[in-house]
Scaffold this active site. Structure first.
Site, PDB file in Angstrom:
ATOM      1  CE1 TYR A 166      -3.577   2.599   0.489  1.00 27.38           C
ATOM      2  CE2 TYR A 166      -2.455   3.157   2.639  1.00 27.38           C
ATOM      3  CZ  TYR A 166      -3.309   3.504   1.746  1.00 27.38           C
ATOM      4  OH  TYR A 166      -4.005   4.587   1.782  1.00 27.38           O
ATOM      5  CG  ASP A 261       5.752   3.702   0.930  1.00 25.89           C
ATOM      6  OD1 ASP A 261       6.156   4.223   1.841  1.00 25.89           O
ATOM      7  OD2 ASP A 261       4.477   3.607   0.476  1.00 25.89           O
ATOM      8  CE  LYS A 289       1.022   4.847   8.378  1.00 26.00           C
ATOM      9  NZ  LYS A 289       0.976   4.112   6.974  1.00 26.00           N
TER      10      LYS A 289
END
Ligand SMILES: *Cc1c(COP(=O)(O)O)cnc(C)c1O
Length: 453
Positions: A166, A261, A289
C-alpha cells in the site's frame, strides 16, 4: 446486540456478537450512530469503522503511554498507536511540552522556519541515501509526488508496484494485480479512470523474476519500481534474502529509479529504516508516520540531482499550504530525538520479541494454524498454516478466526489492529507488564479458538 442499529447489516464470517459486548460500549454505540449521520461510515479513515471484525469501535477519549481510554471508561493496551506514528506511546511528555511551547509561537506561517532545516538534517543524517528532502502532510502526498518526480526525471511513464503493498490512495497507486504473474494495473476503486492505472504494472511481492520480466517486456519504459522494503500493509511480510538487492540491480541496470516507501518502516524498524538494515540505497525514499510524531507529516527525499527537479529549484510542481508547519516539525524533531537515544531500538526489539515468543507459545499450545511474522516492532499473527511471502499467501489467512481472536483480545482489554492484514505496533511505552498481560490475553483468546475443520 445483533439487532442494535449500530451493527453492520451482515456480520462478517465467524463474528460472535457476545464477544463484542465486552464491557460498556454504551456511549461509543451512541456516538457511532451519530457519527454515521455526518461522516461516511462514521469515520475519517475506513479501518477505524471495524468493518472487517464487526461490532462497535470504541470511541477514544484520551491516551497515555501504552494505553488508550474510551468514552465509556474502558482501558486498553494499544497496539495500533495511531497506525505507527506513536512509537513513543501516547502523549509523551517531551513531545507534549515542546508542542505546547510551539503552539504559543504560532501554528503556521506559510514562510520558512528553522525547524524545517532541523528535521531535514535529522532525516538526511539518519538515511544517507537522502541528500535532500521535501516535507508534505501525508504519506499519500509523498508517494504521489515521488512518482511524479521519477517520471519527470526518467522521461518514462510506467510504474511497477507489488501486489499487497500500500502506498497511499493516489489514483495511480490504487491498482491491484489480477491473476497471473505480470498484470496490467486495474483500478482498485471506482472513480479512477482505467487510463490512470494502465501505466501501473503490478507483480507479486518477493518475486524478483517477475520484475525482471517487466523490464524485458517494457524496455526503457519503466520510470520506477516502488516497494515497501518490509511489507506491512498486507500484514507484516519481510523481504526474502536478496529480493531488495535484486530490485536495486534491476532498476540501476535499466535506468529506472528505485523508490523505497518507508512510510511505516522509516525510523520504525531501525533509526535508518529498512534501507539501513538491508544496506540498500534507494534513489528516492518516502516517509511519514513516525517522522510526524503523531502530527500530519510525510516526506520524500533522495539523491540531490533528482530532488533539485522539484519546484522552486526545478520544474516539477508540488506545494502545500501547511507543509513543514512548526507543530508538525516540532513533534517530529522531539520524537526523533528520543529515538536517537542509545538503547531505544533494542528496547523495541526486546519487547516485540517477548510478545512474539509469548504468542507463539500460546499458538503452539492451542494447536491453532497460525504463524507470527515480525520485523522489529511490527508484528502480525497470520491465521494460516503456510508461509506468508506475498499477497496471495497472506490472503489464505482465516479471517473468521482472526475476527474471533480480535474480539476476545478486545474484551480482554487489548486493542489489537482490527484487521488480519495490518501490523500491530509495539511502542517504547509498552512495559514488560503490558507484554505479559497481552500474552495472557492471547493465551485465553487462542485457547478458545477451534482450528478450522
Ligand atoms: C500509511 C502508509 C502510506 C500512506 O500514508 P498516509 O499518511 O496515510 O497518507 C503510504 N505508504 C505506506 C507504506 C504506508 O504504510
Amino acid at each position: 446486540m445483533s439487532s442494535s442499529p449500530t451493527m453492520p447489516k451482515k456480520s462478517p464470517p465467524g463474528y460472535q456478537p457476545e464477544y463484542a459486548i465486552m464491557k460498556e460500549l454504551k456511549r461509543s454505540r451512541e456516538l457511532f450512530l451519530d457519527a454515521r449521520r455526518y461522516l461516511p461510515g462514521g469515520v475519517d479513515s475506513p479501518v477505524r469503522a471495524f468493518k472487517a471484525v464487526g461490532g462497535t469501535p470504541p470511541f477514544i477519549a484520551r491516551g497515555r503511554g501504552s494505553k488508550i481510554y474510551d468514552v465509556d471508561g474502558n482501558e486498553f493496551i494499544d497496539y495500533v498507536c495511531s497506525w505507527g506514528p506513536l512509537i513513543l506511546g501516547h502523549t509523551h511528555p517531551q513531545v507534549v511540552e515542546a508542542l505546547k511551547q510551539a503552539v504559543e509561537r504560532g501554528t503556521s506561517f506559510g514562510a520558512p522556519t528553522e525547524l524545517e532545516i532541523t528535521l531535514a538534517r535529522m532525516v538526511c543524517t539518519a538515511m544517507p541515501s537522502i541528500e535532500m528532502v521535501r516535507f508534505v502532510n501525508s504519506g499519500t502526498e509523498a508517494t504521489m509526488t515521488a512518482l511524479r518526480l521519477a517520471r519527470a526525471f526518467t522521461g518514462r511513464d510506467k510504474i511497477a508496484k507489488f501486489a499487497g503493498c500500500y502506498h497511499g490512495h493516489a489514483d495511480v497507486l490504487l491498482a491491484k494485480a489480477g491473476s497471473g504473474v505480470v498484470t496490467l494495473g486495474l483500478p482498485d476503486s471506482p472513480g479512477i479512470p482505467a487510463s490512470y492505472a494502465q501505466d501501473t504494472l503490478v507483480v507479486p511481492y518477493n518475486d524478483a523474476h517477475a520484475v525482471e520480466g517487466l523490464f524485458q517486456r517494457y524496455p526503457e519504459q519503466i520510470a520506477a519500481v516502488i516497494v515497501e522494503p518490509v511489507a506491512a500493509n498486507m500484514g507484516v511480510v519481510p523481504p526474502r534474502p536478496g529480493f531488495l538487492a535484486s530490485l536495486r540491480k534491476l532498476t540501476a541496470g535499466s535506468g529506472s529509479l528505485l523508490i523505497f516507501d518507508e512510510v511505516i518502516t522509516g525510523f520504525r524498524i531501525a533509526y535508518g529504516g529498512a534501507q539501513a538494515i538491508y544496506d540498500i540505497a534507494p534513489d528516492l525514499t518516502c516517509l511519514g508516520k513516525v517522522i510526524g510524531g503523531g502530527l500530519p507529516v510525510g516526506a520524500y527525499g533522495g539523491r540531490r540531482e533528482i530532488m533539485e527537479m522539484i519546484a522552486p529549484a526545478g520544474p516539477v510542481y508540488q506545494a502545500g499550504t501547511l507543509s513543514g508547519n512548526p507543530l508538525a516539525m516540532t513533534a517530529g524533531i522531539e520524537t526523533l530525538k528520543v529515538l536517537g537515544q542509545p538503547g531505544a531500538y533494542q528496547q523495541l526489539e526486546d519487547r516485540a520479541a517477548a510478545l512474539e515468543k509469548g504468542i507463539a507459545e500460546a499458538v503452539a499450545r492451542a494447536g491453532v494454524p497460525a504463524q507470527i511474522s515480525r520485523a522489529g516492532s511490527l508484528l502480525t499473527v497470520f491465521f494460516t498454516a503456510g508461509p506468508v511471502v506475498d499477497y496471495e499467501s497472506a490472503k489464505q489467512a482465516d479471517t473468521a478466526m482472526f475476527t474471533r481472536f480480535f474480539q476476545r483480545l478486545l474484551s480482554g482489554g487489548i486493542y489489537w489492529p482490527p484487521s488480519q492484514f495490518e501490523a500491530a505496533f509495539v511502542s517504547l511505552a509498552h512495559s514488560d507488564e503490558d507484554i505479559e498481560l497481552t500474552v495472557k490475553a492471547s493465551q485465553t483468546a487462542l485457547g478458545s479458538l477451534k482450528p478450522a475443520a
